[in-house]
Write an enzyme that holds these catalytic residues in place. Structure first.
Site, mmCIF file in Angstrom:
data_model
loop_
_atom_site.group_PDB
_atom_site.id
_atom_site.type_symbol
_atom_site.label_atom_id
_atom_site.label_comp_id
_atom_site.label_asym_id
_atom_site.label_seq_id
_atom_site.Cartn_x
_atom_site.Cartn_y
_atom_site.Cartn_z
ATOM 1 N N ASP A 192 -82.262 4.903 20.599
ATOM 2 C CA ASP A 192 -83.453 5.284 21.340
ATOM 3 C C ASP A 192 -84.644 4.429 20.885
ATOM 4 O O ASP A 192 -85.244 4.744 19.884
ATOM 5 C CB ASP A 192 -83.754 6.774 21.162
ATOM 6 C CG ASP A 192 -83.633 7.237 19.699
ATOM 7 O OD1 ASP A 192 -83.054 6.525 18.856
ATOM 8 O OD2 ASP A 192 -84.137 8.341 19.417
ATOM 9 N N GLU A 224 -85.309 2.442 7.088
ATOM 10 C CA GLU A 224 -84.454 2.852 8.206
ATOM 11 C C GLU A 224 -83.824 1.671 8.934
ATOM 12 O O GLU A 224 -82.676 1.726 9.360
ATOM 13 C CB GLU A 224 -85.301 3.672 9.182
ATOM 14 C CG GLU A 224 -84.558 4.159 10.402
ATOM 15 C CD GLU A 224 -85.488 4.763 11.435
ATOM 16 O OE1 GLU A 224 -84.996 5.500 12.300
ATOM 17 O OE2 GLU A 224 -86.708 4.493 11.385
#
Length: 568
Positions: free
Chosen positions: A329, A511
């Site tokens: 996403d 991340e």
């Protein structure tokens, strides 16, 4: 709340989906007792009725919720939905409606008086003189949470056992993240914690009928890439093959969730996660039960939908939600024009990675059913073979790589992405297809810092120039399964060097990573770069063991029969 908006060809029930029924006033005391893994009937034909949960924040206090999100009271839209209401949300919302038009009303003060803030996960208290491996070992305790009971009205869902969160803004457990985190836990010797996380996911399946995106009420309407079978396989590597039968009921329920509605479809129709193509074959897509803005990204979604004039906003919202379920996403993979988020059409796409994961689930079910004492009425090996044939027929690009298929326009994507390596990771590729895919990936996606997600720059975080730890591991492990060790090593060592360079400079793991030579964290997306970070920690440990440095000792891995072995 609308639930029945669908694309042409979708078959929808007129009833509200069970996971999203609004049940105001119900508390978490109505949950299934923590720690109980109910033994579901084998080959359960339908998904179990989910446990009742409190409403999501956008339903519990709708006017206040929209005022806070529309007013951008917080930089991150997820921040407010994680706040804990200090009393009945209906009363808070009523007080807001009674007071907000008064002169001098201060929205921030009202929120502060009625909610408890949830701080981000802090990982900056670790000593600064540690080596990378030691740093990761010290990180695990800081990322562990134990929430077998949560206060009334919280958006958090209770879990019976401790679990590891990714870090930063991500204060809850996430489905697909956790597999890569669990790889690292096992490497660190934290096998009890890894087993507890697996049991938490089994509990979620037993309680809600599926594993949600994360353990939040607002994540219950969707799942994430189905890695549960890989988690079971990982645990079998620790305990032995009896693990497969232990989790057979949950594996079957997981499969029932992803395949719900498939038996009743006619060619050219879709329902929930399943699509039956013109030739009768069945493949899967990402989906979400709701077609409203995501509470954790409400303003982003409403702004995106406002840019669209040629289709209903509800359709845009569902595609945005399905994109969140995909884990990517967002990415050019889901965009009709390959560039602009307003053209998102996730539910029209049959993704190669999702269908590879479901092939692994089918092979794992076949292996579990072959254990002594197992009783299965479905031939999961045959279902896996049917999926493999459908993938070869519809998701193989003759230019030499696996790709996504648009089932509505009946077109195969010509975009090379890191998802092309999932069939190798799942063991379903032929030797020839694996070799050709490796060659294409080498020419198209190899970067100084590892494997690029795509070769397209859109500003979305799952596109060029970002590299993500889970995709590096899927690539390395998949390539090694087919003897493409040189490319696997190149990808693994380059990404590991990127992780080490940023760690040496800033003493943290993040991340996502930029894959150019400056060893920076990645960019793009709806939120700032997060550190911690669960899946990066896990993949880094795996790569350190495969490609050890001077201070790293690689331990031999315990070999277990893998479900894809019979299909090669």
């Amino acid at each position: 709340m609308p639930y029945a908006t669908a694309r042409s060809g979708d078959v929808m029930s007129s009833a509200a989906p069970p996971c999203c029924t609004s049940l105001l006033g119900l508390s978490l005391s109505m949950f299934v007792a923590p720690g109980t893994l109910t033994a579901a009937p084998l080959d359960a034909p339908v998904v179990n009725a989910p446990a009742p949960t409190p409403p999501t924040p956008d339903l519990a206090y709708p006017e206040l919720f929209q005022a806070v999100q529309r007013g951008e009271l917080f930089d991150d839209q997820k921040h407010f939905v994680d706040f804990l209401p200090l009393r009945d949300p209906a009363l808070i919302n009523a007080d807001y409606l009674a007071q907000h038009d008064h002169p001098g009303f201060d929205l921030r003060k009202f929120v502060d008086a009625n909610f408890e803030e949830s701080p981000p996960v802090q990982t900056d208290a670790i000593r600064q003189d540690t080596a990378l491996r030691e740093h990761i070992d010290l990180l695990w305790p800081k990322l562990v949470r134990s929430q077998n009971h949560v206060p009334p009205h919280s958006s958090l869902l209770a879990l019976p056992h401790p679990y590891v969160v990714p870090g930063g803004r991500f204060r809850e457990v996430y489905y697909w993240d956790s597999y890569f985190t669990m790889l690292g836990l096992v490497k660190s010797g934290e096998t009890t914690l890894s087993r507890q996380m697996l049991d938490n996911f089994a509990y979620l399946i037993d309680t809600y009928g599926h594993i949600p995106n994360g353990n939040r009420t607002y994540y219950l309407s969707r799942s994430q890439p189905p890695f549960f079978s890989y988690m079971v396989e990982l645990q079998a590597g620790v305990e032995g093959e009896a693990v497969y039968q232990r989790y057979l009921p949950q594996l079957q329920k997981e499969y029932a969730y992803w395949m719900q509605g498939s038996d009743d479809l006619q060619p050219g129709q879709a329902a929930r996660h399943v699509v039956r193509l013109a030739d009768g074959s069945v493949l899967n897509r990402y989906w979400d039960e709701r077609d409203t803005p995501r509470p954790e990204a409400w303003l982003h979604d409403t702004r995106t939908a406002a840019e669209v004039t040629d289709r209903p906003a509800a359709e845009v919202y569902r595609d945005l939600r399905a994109g969140a379920e995909s884990g990517w996403d967002y990415t050019s993979r889901w965009l009709a024009d390959g560039q602009n988020l307003r053209t998102i059409r996730t539910t029209a796409i049959l993704p190669i990675d999702l269908n590879s994961l479901l092939y692994h689930l089918e092979r794992t079910l076949a292996l579990a059913c072959a254990q002594p004492g197992a009783e299965c009425t479905r031939d999961y090996a045959a279902l896996a073979q049917q999926r493999k044939q459908a993938i070869d027929a519809h998701l193989w690009n003759t230019a030499g790589y696996y790709a996504d298929y648009d089932w509505q326009t009946r077109t195969l994507s010509n975009q090379v992405t890191a998802a092309a390596l999932y069939p190798l990771f799942a063991g379903l590729a032929s030797d020839d297809h694996a070799k050709r895919t490796a060659s294409t990936v080498r020419k198209t996606l190899l970067r100084p810092g590892g494997l690029a997600t795509t070769a397209v720059k859109t500003g979305q975080q799952w596109d060029e120039p970002n590299g993500w730890a889970p995709l590096q591991w899927v690539a390395v492990d998949g390539l090694r399964r087919y003897g493409e060790d040189a490319l696997a090593r190149t990808i693994g060592e380059r990404f590991l060097a990127q992780v080490q360079a940023l760690f040496a400079r800033e003493h943290k793991l993040v991340e996502k990573y930029g894959l150019e030579t400056d060893a920076a964290g990645g960019g793009g997306g709806e939120y700032a770069l997060q550190d911690g970070f669960g899946w990066t920690n896990g993949v880094t440990l795996m790569l350190l063991n495969l490609y050890p440095g001077k201070d790293t000792k690689a331990a031999p891995a315990k070999r277990v029969r893998k479900p894809e072995a019979a299909a090669r």
